[in-house]
Motif scaffolding. Sequence first.
Motif, PDB file in Angstrom:
ATOM      1  N   MET A  41       0.391  -1.415   0.579  1.00 50.20           N
ATOM      2  CA  MET A  41       0.371   0.608   0.166  1.00 50.20           C
ATOM      3  C   MET A  41       0.794   0.916  -0.075  1.00 50.20           C
ATOM      4  SD  MET A  41      -3.318   1.514   2.419  1.00 50.20           S
ATOM      5  CE  MET A  41      -3.855   0.068   1.585  1.00 50.20           C
ATOM      6  N   SER A  42       1.546   1.000   0.396  1.00 51.29           N
ATOM      7  CA  SER A  42       2.856   2.196   0.835  1.00 51.29           C
ATOM      8  C   SER A  42       3.367   2.824  -0.458  1.00 51.29           C
ATOM      9  CB  SER A  42       3.733   2.159   2.039  1.00 51.29           C
ATOM     10  OG  SER A  42       4.885   1.450   1.841  1.00 51.29           O
ATOM     11  N   LYS A  43       3.777   1.434  -1.212  1.00 49.89           N
ATOM     12  CA  LYS A  43       3.953   1.816  -2.409  1.00 49.89           C
ATOM     13  C   LYS A  43       3.265   2.402  -3.238  1.00 49.89           C
ATOM     14  CE  LYS A  43       6.320  -0.874  -6.310  1.00 49.89           C
ATOM     15  NZ  LYS A  43       6.018   0.188  -7.679  1.00 49.89           N
ATOM     16  N   ARG A  44       1.750   1.781  -3.775  1.00 48.33           N
ATOM     17  CA  ARG A  44       0.607   2.535  -4.076  1.00 48.33           C
ATOM     18  C   ARG A  44      -0.180   4.306  -3.642  1.00 48.33           C
ATOM     19  NH1 ARG A  44      -2.332  -2.849  -3.034  1.00 48.33           N
ATOM     20  NH2 ARG A  44      -3.422  -1.369  -1.447  1.00 48.33           N
ATOM     21  N   ILE A  45       0.560   4.154  -2.495  1.00 51.52           N
ATOM     22  CA  ILE A  45       0.579   5.594  -2.290  1.00 51.52           C
ATOM     23  C   ILE A  45       1.399   6.669  -2.950  1.00 51.52           C
ATOM     24  CG2 ILE A  45       0.701   7.594  -0.541  1.00 51.52           C
ATOM     25  CD1 ILE A  45      -0.652   5.046   1.541  1.00 51.52           C
ATOM     26  N   LEU A  46       2.897   5.979  -2.753  1.00 51.37           N
ATOM     27  CA  LEU A  46       3.585   6.594  -3.439  1.00 51.37           C
ATOM     28  C   LEU A  46       4.212   7.079  -4.834  1.00 51.37           C
ATOM     29  CD1 LEU A  46       6.912   5.480  -1.152  1.00 51.37           C
ATOM     30  CD2 LEU A  46       5.591   7.802  -0.743  1.00 51.37           C
ATOM     31  N   ASP A  47       3.534   5.912  -5.652  1.00 50.26           N
ATOM     32  CA  ASP A  47       3.040   5.736  -7.413  1.00 50.26           C
ATOM     33  C   ASP A  47       1.793   6.725  -7.086  1.00 50.26           C
ATOM     34  OD1 ASP A  47       5.575   4.073  -7.594  1.00 50.26           O
ATOM     35  OD2 ASP A  47       4.302   2.316  -7.165  1.00 50.26           O
ATOM     36  N   ALA A  48       1.076   6.488  -6.496  1.00 44.58           N
ATOM     37  CA  ALA A  48       0.065   7.786  -6.993  1.00 44.58           C
ATOM     38  C   ALA A  48       0.391   8.851  -6.553  1.00 44.58           C
ATOM     39  CB  ALA A  48      -1.730   7.700  -6.232  1.00 44.58           C
ATOM     40  N   ARG A  49       1.300   9.650  -5.607  1.00 39.86           N
ATOM     41  CA  ARG A  49       1.300  11.044  -5.153  1.00 39.86           C
ATOM     42  C   ARG A  49       2.232  11.663  -6.188  1.00 39.86           C
ATOM     43  NH1 ARG A  49       4.282  10.956   0.819  1.00 39.86           N
ATOM     44  NH2 ARG A  49       5.615  10.502  -0.627  1.00 39.86           N
ATOM     45  N   LYS A  50       3.054  10.556  -7.044  1.00 38.99           N
ATOM     46  CA  LYS A  50       4.065  11.297  -8.379  1.00 38.99           C
ATOM     47  C   LYS A  50       3.157  11.575  -9.375  1.00 38.99           C
ATOM     48  CE  LYS A  50       7.413   8.057  -7.507  1.00 38.99           C
ATOM     49  NZ  LYS A  50       7.933   6.393  -8.025  1.00 38.99           N
ATOM     50  N   LYS A  55      -5.759  15.341  -2.393  1.00 35.39           N
ATOM     51  CA  LYS A  55      -6.873  17.081  -2.371  1.00 35.39           C
ATOM     52  C   LYS A  55      -7.479  16.301  -0.987  1.00 35.39           C
ATOM     53  CE  LYS A  55      -8.839  17.242  -6.323  1.00 35.39           C
ATOM     54  NZ  LYS A  55      -9.651  16.860  -7.421  1.00 35.39           N
ATOM     55  N   ASP A  56      -7.321  14.911  -1.228  1.00 36.97           N
ATOM     56  CA  ASP A  56      -8.378  15.327   0.426  1.00 36.97           C
ATOM     57  C   ASP A  56      -8.857  13.652   0.371  1.00 36.97           C
ATOM     58  OD1 ASP A  56     -10.357  15.247  -1.909  1.00 36.97           O
ATOM     59  OD2 ASP A  56     -11.662  16.367  -1.233  1.00 36.97           O
ATOM     60  N   TRP A  57      -9.695  13.475   1.562  1.00 33.24           N
ATOM     61  CA  TRP A  57     -10.163  11.950   1.656  1.00 33.24           C
ATOM     62  C   TRP A  57     -10.690  11.253   0.342  1.00 33.24           C
ATOM     63  CZ3 TRP A  57      -7.926   7.980   4.370  1.00 33.24           C
ATOM     64  CH2 TRP A  57      -6.475   8.826   6.175  1.00 33.24           C
ATOM     65  N   PRO A  58     -11.996  11.847  -0.404  1.00 32.74           N
ATOM     66  CA  PRO A  58     -12.572  11.484  -1.287  1.00 32.74           C
ATOM     67  C   PRO A  58     -11.275  10.947  -2.223  1.00 32.74           C
ATOM     68  CG  PRO A  58     -13.473  12.390  -0.285  1.00 32.74           C
ATOM     69  CD  PRO A  58     -12.277  13.230   0.209  1.00 32.74           C
ATOM     70  N   ASP A  59     -10.337  12.142  -2.508  1.00 30.93           N
ATOM     71  CA  ASP A  59      -9.819  11.556  -3.749  1.00 30.93           C
ATOM     72  C   ASP A  59      -8.728  10.812  -3.429  1.00 30.93           C
ATOM     73  OD1 ASP A  59      -8.072  12.572  -5.810  1.00 30.93           O
ATOM     74  OD2 ASP A  59      -6.106  13.587  -4.669  1.00 30.93           O
ATOM     75  N   PHE A  60      -8.173  10.582  -2.102  1.00 31.41           N
ATOM     76  CA  PHE A  60      -7.432   9.028  -1.915  1.00 31.41           C
ATOM     77  C   PHE A  60      -7.761   8.018  -2.123  1.00 31.41           C
ATOM     78  CE2 PHE A  60      -5.880   6.755   1.797  1.00 31.41           C
ATOM     79  CZ  PHE A  60      -4.117   6.599   1.636  1.00 31.41           C
ATOM     80  N   MET A  61      -9.323   8.303  -1.699  1.00 29.79           N
ATOM     81  CA  MET A  61     -10.098   6.792  -1.821  1.00 29.79           C
ATOM     82  C   MET A  61     -10.047   6.577  -3.267  1.00 29.79           C
ATOM     83  SD  MET A  61     -12.295   7.317   1.651  1.00 29.79           S
ATOM     84  CE  MET A  61     -14.070   6.468   0.415  1.00 29.79           C
ATOM     85  N   GLN A  62      -9.987   7.930  -4.047  1.00 34.39           N
ATOM     86  CA  GLN A  62     -11.088   7.120  -5.090  1.00 34.39           C
ATOM     87  C   GLN A  62      -9.398   6.262  -6.103  1.00 34.39           C
ATOM     88  OE1 GLN A  62     -12.054  10.048  -7.411  1.00 34.39           O
ATOM     89  NE2 GLN A  62     -12.655   9.599  -8.955  1.00 34.39           N
ATOM     90  N   ARG A  63      -8.055   7.054  -5.586  1.00 35.55           N
ATOM     91  CA  ARG A  63      -6.417   6.814  -6.608  1.00 35.55           C
ATOM     92  C   ARG A  63      -6.139   5.408  -5.606  1.00 35.55           C
ATOM     93  NH1 ARG A  63      -4.084  12.813  -6.030  1.00 35.55           N
ATOM     94  NH2 ARG A  63      -1.931  11.294  -7.166  1.00 35.55           N
ATOM     95  N   ILE A  64      -6.329   4.575  -4.281  1.00 28.92           N
ATOM     96  CA  ILE A  64      -5.802   4.094  -3.768  1.00 28.92           C
ATOM     97  C   ILE A  64      -6.927   2.955  -3.889  1.00 28.92           C
ATOM     98  CG2 ILE A  64      -4.721   3.530  -1.708  1.00 28.92           C
ATOM     99  CD1 ILE A  64      -3.284   5.375  -3.534  1.00 28.92           C
ATOM    100  N   LYS A  65      -6.417   1.813  -4.961  1.00 35.29           N
ATOM    101  CA  LYS A  65      -6.720   0.352  -4.450  1.00 35.29           C
ATOM    102  C   LYS A  65      -6.832  -0.157  -3.395  1.00 35.29           C
ATOM    103  CE  LYS A  65      -7.339  -3.747  -6.683  1.00 35.29           C
ATOM    104  NZ  LYS A  65      -6.318  -4.866  -7.582  1.00 35.29           N
ATOM    105  N   GLN A  90     -17.113  11.278   5.731  1.00 37.55           N
ATOM    106  CA  GLN A  90     -17.917  11.406   4.227  1.00 37.55           C
ATOM    107  C   GLN A  90     -17.228  10.727   3.553  1.00 37.55           C
ATOM    108  OE1 GLN A  90     -14.429  13.336   5.056  1.00 37.55           O
ATOM    109  NE2 GLN A  90     -13.579  13.964   3.598  1.00 37.55           N
ATOM    110  N   ALA A  91     -18.127  10.911   2.739  1.00 39.28           N
ATOM    111  CA  ALA A  91     -18.760  10.016   1.321  1.00 39.28           C
ATOM    112  C   ALA A  91     -17.596  10.268   0.206  1.00 39.28           C
ATOM    113  CB  ALA A  91     -20.335   9.455   0.766  1.00 39.28           C
ATOM    114  N   SER A  92     -17.200   9.472  -1.049  1.00 36.32           N
ATOM    115  CA  SER A  92     -16.717  10.182  -1.448  1.00 36.32           C
ATOM    116  C   SER A  92     -17.927  11.409  -2.491  1.00 36.32           C
ATOM    117  CB  SER A  92     -16.066   9.027  -2.531  1.00 36.32           C
ATOM    118  OG  SER A  92     -16.998   7.973  -3.258  1.00 36.32           O
ATOM    119  N   ALA A  93     -17.772  12.267  -3.102  1.00 38.52           N
ATOM    120  CA  ALA A  93     -17.986  12.945  -4.288  1.00 38.52           C
ATOM    121  C   ALA A  93     -19.263  12.332  -5.294  1.00 38.52           C
ATOM    122  CB  ALA A  93     -17.392  13.527  -4.846  1.00 38.52           C
ATOM    123  N   PRO A  94     -18.607  11.405  -5.962  1.00 37.70           N
ATOM    124  CA  PRO A  94     -19.666  10.654  -6.940  1.00 37.70           C
ATOM    125  C   PRO A  94     -20.815   9.281  -6.328  1.00 37.70           C
ATOM    126  CG  PRO A  94     -17.626   9.635  -7.838  1.00 37.70           C
ATOM    127  CD  PRO A  94     -17.182  10.511  -6.322  1.00 37.70           C
TER     128      PRO A  94
END
Length: 121
Positions: A41-50, A55-65, A90-94
């Motif tokens: 998971m830390s690798k997924r986070i670092l890859d997505a952060r590149k 922006k916020d938790w919904p963005d994090f939840m959407q981008r990290i499997k 909070q639920a994600s925007a969609p």
Amino acid sequence: MFKKILAAMAMLFAVASFAAVDVNKGTAADLDGIKGVGPAMSKRILDARKEGEFKDWPDFMQRIKGVKEKKAEKLSAEGLTVNGQAFGGQASAPAAAKADKTAKPVKAAAAPAVDAKPAKP
């Protein structure tokens, strides 16, 4: 005695404030230190952060499997933050937009009829 208690409380507060790790600033080692975040998971986070900061938790939840609302709550309780913010549930925007579309309108109650004739004295 009061000074010792005050000093102990200040030390506990300092330790608690340093325990938080922000996903946009933490290293792989920092992220691995959070219970529930492993090397994968830390690798997924670092890859997505590149691609850009979260922006916020919904963005994090959407981008990290693998991170949905329940997992986000657990990670936040362990000290993970996004831009310094703990997960607020909070639920994600969609999902929120979908919930708004499926909600049924509520009918207003009919107003009582009013007699238009003036009362006779």
